[in-house]
Scaffold this active site. Structure first.
Site, short mmCIF file in Angstrom:
data_model
loop_
_atom_site.label_atom_id
_atom_site.label_comp_id
_atom_site.label_asym_id
_atom_site.label_seq_id
_atom_site.Cartn_x
_atom_site.Cartn_y
_atom_site.Cartn_z
N ALA A 52 26.27 4.18 -47.45
CA ALA A 52 26.98 5.30 -47.66
C ALA A 52 27.71 5.52 -47.18
O ALA A 52 28.73 6.89 -47.09
CB ALA A 52 25.61 6.61 -46.78
N GLY A 57 26.77 5.17 -53.21
CA GLY A 57 26.46 5.94 -51.69
C GLY A 57 26.96 6.58 -50.50
O GLY A 57 25.67 7.66 -50.42
N SER A 180 20.03 -3.11 -60.25
CA SER A 180 20.52 -3.69 -61.82
C SER A 180 20.49 -3.64 -62.77
O SER A 180 18.48 -4.10 -63.40
CB SER A 180 22.05 -4.29 -61.16
OG SER A 180 22.96 -4.63 -62.12
N TYR A 206 23.58 -12.74 -57.05
CA TYR A 206 23.33 -11.35 -57.51
C TYR A 206 22.53 -10.74 -58.56
O TYR A 206 21.26 -9.61 -57.94
CB TYR A 206 24.39 -10.19 -58.11
CG TYR A 206 24.46 -8.99 -58.29
CD1 TYR A 206 24.83 -7.64 -56.37
CD2 TYR A 206 24.65 -7.93 -59.15
CE1 TYR A 206 24.80 -6.85 -57.17
CE2 TYR A 206 24.12 -6.81 -59.36
CZ TYR A 206 24.87 -5.82 -58.17
OH TYR A 206 24.38 -4.38 -58.55
#
Length: 323
Positions: A52, A57, A180, A206
């Site tokens: 965050a 975030g 994603s 990823y």
């Protein structure tokens, strides 16, 4: 009259038309759901947002704070987290925003974070697993896990499961996992978790982790049926964030150059996550994958295989119980 393609590309109209096209495409990236038009308030609610201190975030945490929630910013860096904390408190006018440290690549750190949450918090209504990284160099953590798999999937998986009882006691509650569209290019190979049989080309690792995010979210949603706790995953869009910070300079330069015209800002990229976390339209919806325009879409075929979901979830349970 003779001409070559370079004459076209060097003409001023080419540059102007490219900018106009880019702006048009960016305007089309915004979905019909508007965070500002959503009047849902979160007073009396507690939310945790990982990662965050920057990017989407930070804007997710800011939105929750503006809605009156008690917000726990789960960040790896104390310095950057503290700076983001002060900014969010100031911009939201909400002093009930707090920083707690966690490194999702370390299972010991995840457990220590959860112990603190369970000691301090009586309720938890929203859990957003946003922290993640792309392009990390190949490495093995102290837990014996490949670092990208630990950061992007195994750590958030453990964090979520350790908080399930608190979420159930606080129901209705929502779990939101940021994945994603790149999961379409991912594959499932359980040896990857230990760093085996991996090719470190661009964002391939990823992509694998983002596929596991969706698979395990769907299985978690199935297991949580009847508890009042929902679990959904989403694609935030192609966003101008620091997720690319581990790539070399040329890749980052090209990404940012193209992104000025074609990619979402961090604030725009936060919208689909906020939608899943607070929108009335998502009440009771679980086990779904939401696109960056806040529409419900089908994920890749591997993410829709229920037998694979059970296998993947049980594998991660065994993995985290041993570490």
């Amino acid at each position: 009259m003779s001409w070559v393609w370079t004459d076209v590309f060097s003409h001023p109209l080419w540059a102007v038309s490219t900018v106009i096209l880019g702006l048009l495409l960016r305007s089309q990236q915004r979905g019909s759901w508007d965070t500002r038009a959503c009047l849902v308030q979160l007073k009396g609610k507690t939310a945790i947002v990982t990662g965050a201190n920057t990017g989407i975030g930070k804007f997710i945490a800011l939105d929750f704070a503006r809605r009156g929630a008690r917000v726990i910013m789960a960040c790896r860096s104390e310095a950057r987290g503290s700076a983001a904390l002060q900014e969010i408190r100031k911009r939201s006018g909400n002093a009930n925003v707090h920083l707690r440290l966690v490194d999702t690549s370390s299972l010991a750190s995840v457990r220590a974070f959860v112990e603190g949450v369970l000691r301090e918090e009586k309720e938890l209504h929203i859990l957003v697993n946003n922290a993640g990284a792309s392009g990390l160099p190949g490495d093995i953590t102290s837990d014996g896990l490949e670092v990208s798999f630990a950061t992007n999937h195994v750590g958030p998986f453990l964090l979520t499961n350790l908080l399930l009882d608190l979420l159930k006691r606080s129901a209705p509650a929502r779990i939101v996992n940021v994945s994603s569209v790149n999961h379409w290019r991912g594959v499932v190979n359980f040896s990857h978790f230990k760093g085996e049989n991996l090719a470190y080309t661009m964002d391939s690792v990823y992509n694998h982790t983002k596929l596991h995010n969706i698979i395990c979210t769907n299985e978690l949603a199935r297991r949580l049926q009847g508890t009042g706790v929902t679990a959904n995953s989403l694609h935030p869009g192609v966003v101008m964030t620091e997720v690319m910070r581990h790539y070399n300079f040329l890749v980052r330069f090209l990404f940012n150059l193209i992104g000025i015209f074609f990619f979402k800002s961090s604030e725009e990229g936060a919208v689909s996550t906020i939608y899943c976390a607070v929108a009335e339209e998502m009440e009771g919806i679980t086990g779904k994958y939401i696109d960056s325009d806040c529409s419900l879409v089908l994920p890749a075929p591997l993410a829709r295989d229920p037998a694979l979901a059970v296998k993947d979830f049980e594998f991660c349970e065994r993995l985290t119980s041993k570490l």
